[in-house]
Design a protein around this motif. Structure first.
Motif, PDB file in Angstrom:
ATOM      1  N   ARG A 286       0.841  -1.203   0.000  1.00 41.60           N
ATOM      2  CA  ARG A 286       0.000   0.000   0.000  1.00 41.60           C
ATOM      3  C   ARG A 286       0.875   1.251   0.000  1.00 41.60           C
ATOM      4  O   ARG A 286       0.619   2.209  -0.748  1.00 41.60           O
ATOM      5  N   GLN A 290       0.956   3.987  -3.015  1.00 39.59           N
ATOM      6  CA  GLN A 290       0.576   5.369  -2.740  1.00 39.59           C
ATOM      7  C   GLN A 290       1.737   6.339  -2.914  1.00 39.59           C
ATOM      8  O   GLN A 290       1.524   7.540  -3.027  1.00 39.59           O
ATOM      9  N   TRP A 406      -8.701   0.138   0.038  1.00 40.34           N
ATOM     10  CA  TRP A 406      -7.759  -0.500   0.965  1.00 40.34           C
ATOM     11  C   TRP A 406      -8.375  -0.979   2.282  1.00 40.34           C
ATOM     12  O   TRP A 406      -8.054  -2.085   2.729  1.00 40.34           O
ATOM     13  N   LEU A 440      -2.304  -3.173  -8.091  1.00 36.84           N
ATOM     14  CA  LEU A 440      -2.270  -2.260  -6.946  1.00 36.84           C
ATOM     15  C   LEU A 440      -2.533  -0.832  -7.407  1.00 36.84           C
ATOM     16  O   LEU A 440      -2.021  -0.398  -8.444  1.00 36.84           O
ATOM     17  N   GLY A 444      -6.745   1.336  -3.694  1.00 33.21           N
ATOM     18  CA  GLY A 444      -7.051  -0.024  -3.252  1.00 33.21           C
ATOM     19  C   GLY A 444      -6.328  -1.045  -4.089  1.00 33.21           C
ATOM     20  O   GLY A 444      -5.278  -0.765  -4.676  1.00 33.21           O
TER      21      GLY A 444
END
Length: 531
Positions: A286, A290, A406, A440, A444
């Motif tokens: 994650r 991001q 997520w 990815l 999410g």
């Protein structure tokens, strides 16, 4: 020669070794090799076709059988047990948009339904004839595969939409370009099929999903030709491309598609990183997603999938050495493997990889270099051949996939695997379930789960087992707020759960759109929206 009742070329085999068979026997029980129907038996069971003769249409039983079904597990069951049921009454092989137009007019004159056919790789029931009483014409687009134009300045390439993945990439590579769209079905699926099902390739993190790549094209519909011009962006009302993307053949047949291409990358590599557990690994991916690093791929296997893949890979001695090292580094039982890919300029790739590995180390990630990543790259389109090998030893393999924000990813993954684990208890059977995050996003991730269970010698029992499993895991997806499909489309298999995502008003809007272009409801009826 391509298999008529399984995946891929007959000359390609993937062995399910003794260790893998012992692993599956321990997880779900010992399989019993099935007895499959022959191609001759399947052909003999078909009634004569109901279409008038036409120079572009082949009404022979072998051709009709080869176009009757796709690659979903229900399709496999019908093929392997010789239960073809309804099949197209004829198959056409157009070589131009003008011939597609001629065939649609012919179908209207004969009051026949039309099923567009690309690579035959659907795993969601897109090719099923269904219960229609009208004659059915399958239109196979694979002779329409030419590169029509390449605009180097705008980086746009126009193709006939029947071009399959390898042919498309070969034609672009000759000019120094790539589309970069590599779904697992890449070797057989077509550009038109990718658009019609909103496909996602394994390296979409860099190149984008098909909706980012599809720039415009031409669609032959029952009421006329829809031309979609290309723009870098437009605020002129509704985007016509969005009516075609994901339409699954309901409004017409895409004959030409213009796509956004990229120069061939200077460098490309895939690396493996292991994490101590799921909590650490999902936090790491994650964070990497991001950070919006210029990577081409992120893929994270949970502990069950990691253990399964290492077992099925064979080479127990090398795997044992690696696992001892990983245990020493804190990655023992429950460890999770992440694959990270980089594509592009060599310096940019090095910087992006270094940044990703730095974020991984914060969460206990252990970088294992390129060996496992390169092994994945070499086998990326061959791992699906395990379905053939598993079937030969008495096991069925099926999958579901979804996408969620997520906060819902881990609860949904756990719910899907739990639903699968208990789904076949009424039959006294077990299911081995494992999962990876295949794509990815900063928002999410996609959740892609695989299920292995034993086959029975009876067609009805096997179909009932699949139906029970499919219902339970799809209910779990919807209950946890996931889309019913991230990359495979809807077809007939996923249609019962579409209303949870679109709502009644949304479904009605889609049905109205299809009726506008197809007022007689002849284009791939029953798929996506059964109205």
């Amino acid at each position: 020669m391509r298999r008529w009742n399984g995946w891929g070329e007959e000359s390609i085999e993937m062995e399910l070794g003794a260790e893998a068979r012992a692993f599956l026997a321990q997880r779900v029980g010992k399989g019993t090799p099935p007895s499959d129907a022959s191609f001759e038996q399947a052909c003999a069971a078909l009634p004569p076709g109901r279409l008038p003769a036409h120079p572009l249409i082949d009404a022979s039983a072998p051709t009709r059988v080869l176009h009757a079904l796709g690659q979903s597990l229900p399709d496999w069951l019908r093929l392997r047990h010789g239960r073809i049921g309804k099949a197209p009454d004829g198959v056409a092989f157009p070589e131009s948009a003008e011939q597609v137009r001629e065939l649609l007019d012919f179908a209207a004159l004969c009051r026949a339904d039309v099923i567009p056919y690309g690579g035959g790789t659907s795993v969601a029931g897109h090719l099923e004839v269904g219960e229609a009483t009208r004659p059915v014409l399958s239109i196979d687009m694979r002779r329409m595969r030419a590169l029509l134009s390449l605009d180097r300045e705008a980086q746009l390439a126009s193709f006939c939409a029947g071009v399959a993945g390898p042919d498309l990439e070969a034609q672009l590579r000759a000019h120094g370009y790539t589309l970069g769209h590599f779904p697992q079905s890449f070797e057989y699926s077509t550009l038109g099929g990718w658009v019609a099902t909103r496909s996602s390739g394994q390296q979409s993190l860099r190149y984008g999903r098909i909706e980012q790549l599809f720039a415009g094209g031409r669609v032959e519909t029952p009421v006329g030709t829809l031309e979609i011009p290309t723009f870098p962006a437009s605020a002129a009302g509704i985007d016509l491309r969005e009516m075609v993307l994901g339409s699954e053949g309901r409004l017409g047949i895409l004959t030409h598609a213009t796509v956004r291409v990229s120069p061939l990358p200077e460098h490309e590599a895939f690396h493996a990183v292991f994490f101590p557990d799921w909590t650490q690994s999902v936090a790491a991916v994650r964070g990497i997603a991001q950070a919006r690093l210029p990577l081409s791929m992120l893929r994270l296997s949970n502990g069950l999938e990691t253990a399964t893949m290492l077992t099925l890979a064979g080479h127990p001695r090398q795997v044992g050495i690696m696992e001892r090292y990983l245990r020493w580094r804190g990655c023992g039982e429950g460890k999770c493997m992440m694959l990270v890919g980089v594509s592009g300029a060599r310096r940019q790739c090095r910087q992006a990889l270094d940044a990703a590995l730095a974020l991984a180390r914060v969460r206990g990630g252990v970088h294992m270099g390129r060996m496992l990543g390169e092994r994945w790259r070499r086998n990326r389109f061959r791992s699906v051949y395990l379905r053939n090998a598993a079937w030969a030893h008495g096991y069925a393999i099926d999958t579901v996939e979804t996408a969620l924000d997520w906060p819902r990813v881990t609860p949904a993954m756990e719910a899907i695997e739990q639903a699968a684990a208990h789904a076949l208890e009424p039959f006294g059977e077990k299911v081995h379930a494992y999962t990876h995050l295949s794509h990815l996003y900063p928002q999410g991730a996609s959740v892609y789960s695989t299920f292995v269970f034993r086959l029975d010698g009876d067609y009805g029992v096997n179909l009932a087992r699949w139906r029970q499993l499919k219902d339970r895991v799809s209910d779990a997806i919807v209950a946890n707020g996931g889309t019913i499909s991230h990359q495979h489309g809807v077809g007939t298999d996923h249609a019962p759960w579409l209303a949870a995502e679109k709502g009644e008003l949304g479904l009605s809007a889609m049905a109205t759109l299809f009726r506008h272009f197809d007022p007689d409801r002849r284009m791939n009826p029953g798929k996506l929206v059964n109205r």
